[in-house]
Design an enzyme around this catalytic site. Structure first.
Site, PDB file in Angstrom:
ATOM      1  N   GLU A 262      53.758  80.348-103.938  1.00 26.79           N
ATOM      2  CA  GLU A 262      54.039  81.702-103.459  1.00 26.79           C
ATOM      3  C   GLU A 262      55.155  82.217-104.356  1.00 26.79           C
ATOM      4  O   GLU A 262      56.253  81.673-104.368  1.00 26.79           O
ATOM      5  CB  GLU A 262      54.447  81.656-101.989  1.00 26.79           C
ATOM      6  CG  GLU A 262      54.636  83.031-101.374  1.00 26.79           C
ATOM      7  CD  GLU A 262      56.093  83.353-101.183  1.00 26.79           C
ATOM      8  OE1 GLU A 262      56.598  84.224-101.945  1.00 26.79           O
ATOM      9  OE2 GLU A 262      56.729  82.743-100.321  1.00 26.79           O
ATOM     10  N   CYS A 301      60.670  87.979-100.888  1.00 24.88           N
ATOM     11  CA  CYS A 301      59.430  88.020-101.654  1.00 24.88           C
ATOM     12  C   CYS A 301      58.483  89.081-101.111  1.00 24.88           C
ATOM     13  O   CYS A 301      57.535  89.480-101.795  1.00 24.88           O
ATOM     14  CB  CYS A 301      58.758  86.650-101.645  1.00 24.88           C
ATOM     15  SG  CYS A 301      58.468  85.999 -99.985  1.00 24.88           S
TER      16      CYS A 301
END
Length: 694
Positions: A262, A301
């Protein structure tokens, strides 16, 4: 005299460890003050030994437990951390996080444990094997069948985490791996690794974790992947550049190490044409963008990096965003009262963000708004850029990992989709509109480029968990630049740490493998006549301590009359012509003439198999997979065969769940209907509570 900063220890092979000769150490600073508060070194750490310890001691201890037993431990750990979370708040201030940020990281991480524990115990079997899908009959007579099963990967789950969420980022990976039965080695990012260490210490102090199930490497672990192979799973969160280096490691390329990532994500928020100023959608949009670029000082993120708005609306959005930031955001030391946004995690990170902003400005971006921030250390002001050319390549490729976003304009919904997709794959996007057609066009247009899409309007603005908050129930991850990985998503996450295997064999062998009875396997059958004569025990008279997979009851036949069908139709009000109109029913290609209601047959079946006296069966709580196969007309007869298919004791209750395979046949032995009956059954009978009451 300045004292030497504390060396953050590791926990490997069942003990806390720190190097005797640290050699060159890495300093860790308080993000708000710049003071060196910790040092990090893993000089001499036995990485290979830690991996072997996980594969042996950790695996052996976790495999002694069922999925439900592991899930219950996760709940108990969550409860323990809840009791001690104030200490985690206190230490997390040094990362630059505010109290609001603590709720995301600390409480969010603990909440994720609770959710995984609950879903693991409700949605997965209380066993060590998970069946995936239905059986496939591979021979005409049913003696050879196949299906898929999940079993625990025999290696170690390695999690390499980013600095922004040292608790949530760790726990959201640890929980599904633990429930799956895999031991974990945590490698946190150095700038905030001391927070992860404090959390791991609490988890170990709880005394709940089986030995070897959790280890911690505080500092560099450069040779970690050198000792892994196809048995192991690596979950990485961080930069795309680092992810690519790890992906190219020979053991990932040639030895089958499972690797998921990720990474960077230029997430977008799209304002619909209908969401004009003073509408609930516009207000929700501005609030959402403000929250996402200021929470954790924009070091998320999932933060909104690109604000995509209709042509001619950019200044309106910038002005509203500037007003909201000026009203709500005060930047400073997060320990100070009134501060709502803290600092970036380190001076180095501040320099990286400033460098990225300079690149965006050099490519044509204009700083349209910049808030206030203290000078020095790691503080950075909220910054909003405006691009005249929405297709400027840099705005879709350069991520300033801080409180920074860029505003772009689109001329049509198709162009809005194209702009969102230019990010090259993202974790999340928001679509803000009250118009159903707009929502559908935008969402379906961008879905394949994103791991998650939030559709925001007046109906969910107050209840939405937000653009930037991954929830454990739903997938977190995204394609392309976002890493191509997938985490969370409920029990899907547990299965990431398991191997799916196709198994083939006879019904008896697959029953033995899975602990779930398969049609055609041996059964211990009793009939009503045997039960009435005392020559057999009805399965409903057996507690979980006595009941076995394959215990079966076979009823007598019961004849259906036209009067039965007519009476049921009038009693229920179900006057569908197939039950009440002979001519119309006969003309229907599915029916021979008037037929019995399917629910009449299911009700009769219950009467045929139920044992009426009080006993271990406490309640019927549903049916699953009901299918009506052969119509039953008047003068036909039905019988039912009920078999104990799956037994799931609840680890926290005095009862468990039993799934019974129910099959209705007619007088010609044709299958009329199939379904599963779900019951709650006492572990022992009489139950302990009954004894105490007496």
């Amino acid at each position: 005299m300045t004292s030497t900063p504390t060396l953050v220890p590791s926990f490997i092979k069942g003990t806390w460890w720190a190097p005797e000769n640290p050699g060159k150490t890495t300093d860790v600073v308080d993000a708000a003050t710049g003071e060196v508060i910790y040092q990090v070194s893993t000089e001499g750490l036995d990485t290979a030994g830690a991996i072997d310890y996980a594969r042996t001691v950790g695996q052996q201890n976790l495999q002694k437990l069922t999925i439900h037993e592991r899930a219950l431990i996760i709940k108990q750990i969550a409860q323990y951390l809840t009791e001690h979370k104030q200490g985690l708040y206190d230490i997390s201030f040094s990362t630059g996080a505010t109290q609001r940020d603590h709720y995301i990281d600390v409480d969010g991480g603990i909440g994720t444990l609770f959710t995984f524990s609950s879903k693991g115990r409700r949605e997965l079997p209380n066993s060590k094997v998970i069946i995936d899908g239905n059986i496939e009959v591979l021979s005409r007579d049913g003696s050879f069948i196949g299906e898929h099963i999940y079993t625990t990967l025999p290696g170690v789950a390695v999690e390499i985490n980013a600095f922004n969420f040292p608790i949530w980022g760790m726990l959201e990976k640890f929980a599904p791996a633990f429930i799956a039965g895999m031991p974990t080695i945590v490698k946190p990012a150095t700038p905030t690794g001391y927070v992860a260490e404090a959390t791991v210490r609490l988890m170990l102090d709880s005394g709940l974790l089986p030995e070897g199930s959790l280890q911690l490497i505080s500092g560099s672990a450069r040779d970690l992947l050198d000792h892994l192979d196809y048995r192991d799973h690596v979950a990485f969160t961080g930069s795309a550049a680092t992810a690519q280096v790890l992906r190219n490691h020979p053991h990932v390329q040639t030895k089958g190490v499972r690797f998921t990532a990720e990474t960077d994500s230029l997430n977008a928020a799209i304002l619909g044409p209908d969401a004009r100023a003073n509408t609930p959608e516009f207000d929700a949009f501005i609030k959402s963008v403000m929250v996402e670029i200021t929470a954790k000082a924009g070091q998320k993120c999932t933060a909104v990096r690109r604000v995509i708005v209709p042509t001619g609306r950019s200044q309106e959005v910038i002005d509203a965003l500037a007003a909201k930031v000026s009203e709500r955001i005060r930047v400073g030391d997060p320990r100070e009262e009134g501060v709502t946004m803290g600092s970036l995690v380190s001076p180095e990170q501040k320099a990286e963000v400033a460098k990225a902003v300079d690149r965006l400005v050099a490519s044509g971006g204009e700083i349209a708004f910049q808030g206030e921030a203290p000078e020095g250390t790691s503080f950075f002001p909220v910054t909003v850029l405006k691009f005249a050319d929405a297709r400027t390549p840099e705005v879709h490729s350069v991520e300033a990992f801080g409180p920074v976003t860029s505003v772009l304009e689109y001329k049509s919904l198709n162009e809005a989709v194209e702009l969102a997709a230019m990010g090259g794959g993202s974790l999340v996007a928001s679509v803000c509109t009250h118009d159903d057609a707009t929502a559908a066009q935008l969402t379906l247009g961008i879905a394949a480029h994103h791991g998650r899409v939030l559709v925001l309007d007046r109906e969910d603005a107050k209840t939405s968990t937000g653009h930037g908050s991954p929830v454990p129930h739903l997938v977190h991850g995204g394609p392309g630049r976002a890493g191509g990985g997938e985490e969370l998503g409920g029990v899907r996450a547990v299965k990431h740490y398991m191997q799916r295997t196709a198994v083939q064999g006879s019904p008896n062998k697959l029953t033995a493998l899975t602990g779930v009875w398969h049609s055609g396997a041996d059964a211990k059958t009793v009939t009503r006549a045997q039960v009435d004569a005392g020559a057999g025990v009805h399965p409903f008279r057996k507690s979980l301590a006595e009941l076995e997979i394959g215990d079966q009851f076979a009823s007598d036949l019961r004849t259906v009359t036209l009067e039965d069908i007519t009476a049921f139709a009038h009693e229920t009000g179900d006057m569908f012509y197939a039950h009440t109109d002979e001519e119309a029913a006969t003309a229907n290609p599915f029916f021979p003439r008037r037929v019995a209601h399917g629910y009449l047959l299911v009700s009769w079946a219950a009467g045929l198999f139920v044992d009426p006296a009080p006993g271990p069966v406490l309640a019927n709580y549903g049916l699953e997979n009901l299918r009506f196969i052969t119509p039953v007309t008047y003068d036909d007869a039905i019988r039912v065969t009920l078999t104990a298919k799956k037994i799931t004791p609840r680890v926290t209750d005095e009862y468990g769940e039993v799934t019974w395979d129910a099959v209705l046949h007619n007088q010609n032995d044709e299958i009329v209907a199939t379904y599963d009956v779900l019951t709650l059954v006492a572990k022992t009978w009489p139950m302990p509570e009954v004894d105490e009451a007496n």
